[in-house]
Design a protein around this motif. Structure first.
Motif, short mmCIF file in Angstrom:
data_model
loop_
_atom_site.label_atom_id
_atom_site.label_comp_id
_atom_site.label_asym_id
_atom_site.label_seq_id
_atom_site.Cartn_x
_atom_site.Cartn_y
_atom_site.Cartn_z
N VAL A 43 1.28 1.60 7.37
CA VAL A 43 2.02 2.75 6.85
C VAL A 43 1.15 3.96 7.16
N ILE A 44 1.70 4.89 7.92
CA ILE A 44 0.97 6.09 8.33
C ILE A 44 1.59 7.28 7.62
N VAL A 45 0.76 7.98 6.83
CA VAL A 45 1.22 9.08 5.99
C VAL A 45 0.72 10.39 6.58
N GLU A 46 1.66 11.23 7.03
CA GLU A 46 1.31 12.51 7.63
C GLU A 46 0.97 13.55 6.55
N PRO A 47 0.32 14.65 6.91
CA PRO A 47 -0.08 15.66 5.92
C PRO A 47 1.12 16.16 5.10
N GLY A 48 0.94 16.25 3.80
CA GLY A 48 1.98 16.78 2.92
C GLY A 48 3.05 15.79 2.52
N ALA A 49 3.02 14.58 3.03
CA ALA A 49 4.01 13.56 2.64
C ALA A 49 3.59 12.93 1.32
N ARG A 50 4.58 12.41 0.59
CA ARG A 50 4.32 11.67 -0.65
C ARG A 50 4.93 10.28 -0.48
N VAL A 51 4.12 9.23 -0.72
CA VAL A 51 4.59 7.87 -0.51
C VAL A 51 4.21 7.00 -1.71
N ARG A 52 5.20 6.28 -2.21
CA ARG A 52 4.99 5.28 -3.25
C ARG A 52 5.25 3.91 -2.61
N ILE A 53 4.28 3.02 -2.69
CA ILE A 53 4.43 1.68 -2.12
C ILE A 53 4.55 0.69 -3.27
N THR A 54 5.73 0.09 -3.40
CA THR A 54 5.95 -0.93 -4.43
C THR A 54 6.23 -2.28 -3.77
N GLY A 55 6.27 -2.30 -2.46
CA GLY A 55 6.50 -3.53 -1.71
C GLY A 55 5.19 -4.07 -1.16
N MET A 56 5.27 -4.69 0.03
CA MET A 56 4.10 -5.31 0.65
C MET A 56 3.86 -4.72 2.04
N VAL A 57 2.60 -4.39 2.32
CA VAL A 57 2.19 -3.88 3.63
C VAL A 57 1.17 -4.86 4.19
N SER A 58 1.49 -5.48 5.33
CA SER A 58 0.57 -6.44 5.94
C SER A 58 -0.60 -5.77 6.63
N GLY A 59 -0.40 -4.55 7.08
CA GLY A 59 -1.45 -3.80 7.76
C GLY A 59 -2.22 -2.90 6.80
N ARG A 60 -2.53 -1.70 7.29
CA ARG A 60 -3.31 -0.73 6.52
C ARG A 60 -2.44 0.44 6.09
N VAL A 61 -2.94 1.21 5.15
CA VAL A 61 -2.34 2.50 4.82
C VAL A 61 -3.28 3.55 5.38
N VAL A 62 -2.77 4.36 6.32
CA VAL A 62 -3.56 5.39 6.98
C VAL A 62 -3.05 6.73 6.47
N ASN A 63 -3.88 7.42 5.69
CA ASN A 63 -3.47 8.67 5.06
C ASN A 63 -4.10 9.85 5.80
N HIS A 64 -3.25 10.68 6.41
CA HIS A 64 -3.71 11.86 7.14
C HIS A 64 -3.59 13.13 6.30
N GLY A 65 -3.59 13.01 4.98
CA GLY A 65 -3.55 14.20 4.12
C GLY A 65 -2.36 14.27 3.20
N GLY A 66 -1.72 13.15 2.97
CA GLY A 66 -0.60 13.12 2.03
C GLY A 66 -1.05 12.56 0.69
N MET A 67 -0.06 12.23 -0.15
CA MET A 67 -0.31 11.63 -1.46
C MET A 67 0.24 10.21 -1.41
N VAL A 68 -0.57 9.23 -1.79
CA VAL A 68 -0.15 7.83 -1.74
C VAL A 68 -0.39 7.17 -3.10
N GLU A 69 0.63 6.48 -3.60
CA GLU A 69 0.52 5.66 -4.81
C GLU A 69 0.84 4.23 -4.40
N VAL A 70 0.00 3.29 -4.81
CA VAL A 70 0.23 1.88 -4.47
C VAL A 70 0.39 1.08 -5.76
N GLU A 71 1.58 0.51 -5.93
CA GLU A 71 1.84 -0.40 -7.03
C GLU A 71 2.09 -1.81 -6.49
N GLY A 72 2.28 -1.90 -5.19
CA GLY A 72 2.55 -3.18 -4.54
C GLY A 72 1.28 -3.78 -3.98
#
Length: 76
Positions: A43-72
């Protein structure tokens, strides 16, 4: 987005990703997204994006300046 997608997906508008994505999910700048499905890649998060992850990510979360919440689960 719902269902199954074999490749990568770019999320360009606010909403929820459900189902299965066989590649990466790229969340564009300024987009508010929730990921409830299964992502085989990163999951690649671009600057200024907001992402909530409640599912499953097999890879990585790459944050380029956004907001990320992980519940999954992030395996990578």
């Amino acid at each position: 987005m719902r269902g199954m997608t074999a490749g990568s997906v770019e999320v360009t508008s606010d909403g929820t990703v459900r189902g299965m994505v066989g590649g990466d999910v790229i969340v564009a700048s300024g987009v508010d997204a929730t990921i409830r499905g299964m992502i085989a890649g990163d999951v690649i998060v671009e600057p200024g994006a907001r992402v909530r992850i409640t599912g499953m990510v097999s890879g990585r979360v790459v944050n380029h300046g956004g907001m990320v919440e992980v519940e999954g689960m992030v395996a990578g």
